[in-house]
Design a protein around this motif. Structure first.
Motif, PDB file in Angstrom:
ATOM      1  N   LYS A 215      -8.998  -1.096  -8.768  1.00 25.23           N
ATOM      2  CA  LYS A 215      -8.582  -1.532  -7.445  1.00 25.23           C
ATOM      3  C   LYS A 215      -7.144  -2.066  -7.453  1.00 25.23           C
ATOM      4  O   LYS A 215      -6.792  -2.910  -8.258  1.00 25.23           O
ATOM      5  CB  LYS A 215      -9.525  -2.619  -6.929  1.00 25.23           C
ATOM      6  N   GLY A 216      -6.339  -1.528  -6.565  1.00 22.29           N
ATOM      7  CA  GLY A 216      -4.966  -2.006  -6.404  1.00 22.29           C
ATOM      8  C   GLY A 216      -3.968  -1.374  -7.348  1.00 22.29           C
ATOM      9  O   GLY A 216      -2.768  -1.351  -7.063  1.00 22.29           O
ATOM     10  N   LEU A 219      -1.601   1.524  -6.145  1.00 19.15           N
ATOM     11  CA  LEU A 219      -0.563   1.059  -5.220  1.00 19.15           C
ATOM     12  C   LEU A 219       0.680   0.571  -5.956  1.00 19.15           C
ATOM     13  O   LEU A 219       1.802   0.682  -5.458  1.00 19.15           O
ATOM     14  CB  LEU A 219      -1.119  -0.071  -4.341  1.00 19.15           C
ATOM     15  N   LYS A 281       2.334 -11.914  -7.506  1.00 15.69           N
ATOM     16  CA  LYS A 281       2.538 -11.098  -6.304  1.00 15.69           C
ATOM     17  C   LYS A 281       3.694 -11.619  -5.464  1.00 15.69           C
ATOM     18  O   LYS A 281       4.479 -10.831  -4.909  1.00 15.69           O
ATOM     19  CB  LYS A 281       1.254 -11.060  -5.474  1.00 15.69           C
ATOM     20  N   TRP A 285       7.131  -9.645  -4.521  1.00 19.06           N
ATOM     21  CA  TRP A 285       7.541  -9.488  -3.126  1.00 19.06           C
ATOM     22  C   TRP A 285       8.953 -10.033  -2.900  1.00 19.06           C
ATOM     23  O   TRP A 285       9.783  -9.376  -2.262  1.00 19.06           O
ATOM     24  CB  TRP A 285       6.546 -10.216  -2.221  1.00 19.06           C
ATOM     25  N   VAL A 384       5.643  -4.009   1.670  1.00 19.70           N
ATOM     26  CA  VAL A 384       4.315  -4.190   2.278  1.00 19.70           C
ATOM     27  C   VAL A 384       3.194  -3.931   1.273  1.00 19.70           C
ATOM     28  O   VAL A 384       2.055  -4.369   1.478  1.00 19.70           O
ATOM     29  CB  VAL A 384       4.123  -3.274   3.508  1.00 19.70           C
ATOM     30  N   VAL A 385       3.509  -3.218   0.173  1.00 21.36           N
ATOM     31  CA  VAL A 385       2.480  -2.834  -0.797  1.00 21.36           C
ATOM     32  C   VAL A 385       1.766  -4.035  -1.421  1.00 21.36           C
ATOM     33  O   VAL A 385       0.535  -4.037  -1.523  1.00 21.36           O
ATOM     34  CB  VAL A 385       3.081  -1.922  -1.886  1.00 21.36           C
ATOM     35  N   PHE A 387       0.843  -6.764  -0.303  1.00 23.35           N
ATOM     36  CA  PHE A 387      -0.142  -7.364   0.585  1.00 23.35           C
ATOM     37  C   PHE A 387      -1.501  -6.664   0.512  1.00 23.35           C
ATOM     38  O   PHE A 387      -2.521  -7.217   0.923  1.00 23.35           O
ATOM     39  CB  PHE A 387       0.368  -7.352   2.026  1.00 23.35           C
ATOM     40  N   TYR A 388      -1.505  -5.428  -0.008  1.00 17.46           N
ATOM     41  CA  TYR A 388      -2.746  -4.662  -0.104  1.00 17.46           C
ATOM     42  C   TYR A 388      -3.344  -4.699  -1.511  1.00 17.46           C
ATOM     43  O   TYR A 388      -4.313  -4.007  -1.795  1.00 17.46           O
ATOM     44  CB  TYR A 388      -2.496  -3.205   0.317  1.00 17.46           C
ATOM     45  N   ILE A 389      -2.734  -5.494  -2.399  1.00 17.47           N
ATOM     46  CA  ILE A 389      -3.238  -5.630  -3.767  1.00 17.47           C
ATOM     47  C   ILE A 389      -3.927  -6.977  -3.906  1.00 17.47           C
ATOM     48  O   ILE A 389      -3.321  -8.021  -3.676  1.00 17.47           O
ATOM     49  CB  ILE A 389      -2.090  -5.522  -4.793  1.00 17.47           C
ATOM     50  N   ARG A 390      -5.201  -6.940  -4.250  1.00 21.06           N
ATOM     51  CA  ARG A 390      -5.977  -8.178  -4.393  1.00 21.06           C
ATOM     52  C   ARG A 390      -6.248  -8.465  -5.858  1.00 21.06           C
ATOM     53  O   ARG A 390      -6.615  -7.564  -6.614  1.00 21.06           O
ATOM     54  CB  ARG A 390      -7.307  -8.062  -3.637  1.00 21.06           C
TER      55      ARG A 390
END
Length: 412
Positions: A215-216, A219, A281, A285, A384-385, A387-390
């Motif tokens: 997951k993530g 990305l 993260k 960013w 923006v990427v 923000f979609y990685i948890r």
């Protein structure tokens, strides 16, 4: 009684210095031929497009080889792959200086690219596995700084040598330097714990498919590509921009303008402290935002002093984002970190291969200024990427663990 923390610390410092130096000179080989293209045109009586293959042949072999050898380091060990790569790199680099036909130069550059590709994914996985958590992002920062500085150091080195001697000596001198690196890694770097091989020889290559199930993680590779599209695209556009009638700088003057960008890259080793305070993260960013601003500013005002300052901001942003990205990939990949990092390197240099094509097309169809702005826009989109990685809860608390460990060390 000897404090164990203090007795171990100098060893990590030495390891960091050696890995930084070796990473710098290995990745510098990617950029060696950029200042030599006109020399090859005259020496071998070939066109400029054909001469460019002296760099492209290496880059494609370097990118593809990273996928191959990153997986094999899982099976045979990180240090063994680094040693093997430096040994082969020494031999191929020395032989390149002896060639008198361009086709043999291309063949040997491919072999040199394959040899060099053994090092980056192995050294990244080695750093993550052999350094404690509170030192991990720092060592990754130094290695990332070396990778970035190589883009400038490699060009300056070959330019100086070819001006004072000849193109052959670029490789004659570098060969023994690689041999010294081989000795340093062999005797000064501890062996990593090689796991007992599981499955067949091809098992590591199946792991490459496994990284896309994490997951993530996929990305992250979007950022991997855009980082080097922007970095190499910037330097490709910068050379043409500064040599235009607007500035009229000489080839050597352009190299020194590029060299100023190294100043911004020195922020990279401090990424560890930033991650401990605000999280990996957030550092990623912030680095992407800073790089976007710097690159965008380059395309705003046609002034050399302003351009140089903006380029420092840009390279500082890249230097902040890259080690944070590597750390994030290593965290998300878990047991597949070597395969994940090798694919990261693959995407980096695919981006580096695409960058000149994109830049030249934009320069020819629009302008230099527009090219800078478009490259900045690409970086800005990648912000923006993250923000979609948890991250898992326990991974989010790494910064807190780092702070506790640093406090404990100070108390002792």
């Amino acid at each position: 009684m000897i404090n164990p923390v203090k007795s171990i610390a100098p060893r990590y410092k030495l390891m960091t210095l050696i890995l930084f130096f070796c990473s710098l000179i290995v990745v510098s080989s990617v950029y060696l031929t950029l200042p030599l293209l006109s020399v090859f045109e005259d020496e071998f009586q070939i066109s400029s497009s054909k001469a460019a293959w002296a760099g492209s042949a290496f880059s494609f072999a370097f990118a593809g080889g990273g996928l191959l050898f990153g997986g094999l380091s899982d099976r045979y060990g990180r240090k063994k792959m680094m040693i093997s790569g430096l040994c082969l790199l020494t031999a191929t680099t020395l032989v390149i200086g002896t060639v008198d036909e361009f086709q043999w130069l291309i063949v040997l550059r491919v072999l040199q690219g394959l040899a060099a590709s053994m090092f980056p994914p192995s050294v990244l996985a080695y750093a993550i596995e052999m350094f404690p958590i509170n030192k991990r992002v720092t060592i990754l920062g130094f290695i990332s700084t070396a990778f970035l500085m190589a883009s400038i150091v490699g060009q300056i080195y070959s330019s100086i040598v070819v001006l004072e001697l000849s193109w052959n000596y670029v490789f004659y001198i570098l060969g023994p330097v690689y041999f010294v690196s081989f000795i340093l890694i062999t005797i000064s770097i501890p062996n990593d714990k090689t796991q007992k091989p599981v499955g067949s020889f091809f098992t590591p290559f199946r792991h490459i498919g496994g990284i896309f199930k994490k997951k993530g993680l996929p990305l992250c590779y979007i950022i991997s590509a855009t980082l080097f599209i922007s970095l190499v695209g910037f330097f490709s556009t910068l050379g043409s921009y500064l040599s235009s009638s607007l500035f009229g700088l000489s080839h050597q003057e352009i190299l020194w303008v590029r060299a100023v960008g190294i100043i911004g890259m020195f922020i990279s080793p401090f990424d560890g402290r930033l991650v401990a305070k605000i999280g990996v993260k957030n550092v990623l960013w912030c680095g992407l935002i800073l790089a976007s601003i710097g690159l965008g500013l380059v395309g705003v005002w046609e002034n050399l002093a302003f351009l140089i300052l903006a380029s420092i901001v840009f390279t500082a942003g890249i230097a902040m984002a890259l080690p944070a990205l590597i750390s994030l990939i290593g965290t998300l990949a878990g047991e597949l970190r070597a395969s994940a990092l090798s694919f990261h390197m693959f995407m980096l240099f695919i981006g580096a291969s695409l960058a000149p094509i994109i830049s030249i097309y934009l320069i020819d169809t629009v302008s230099h200024m527009f090219t800078f702005v478009m490259l900045a826009g690409l970086l800005l989109l990648s912000t923006v990427v993250p923000f979609y990685i948890r991250l898992e809860k326990k991974e989010n608390t790494i910064s807190q663990i780092n702070q506790h460990k640093q406090t404990n060390v100070q108390n002792h």
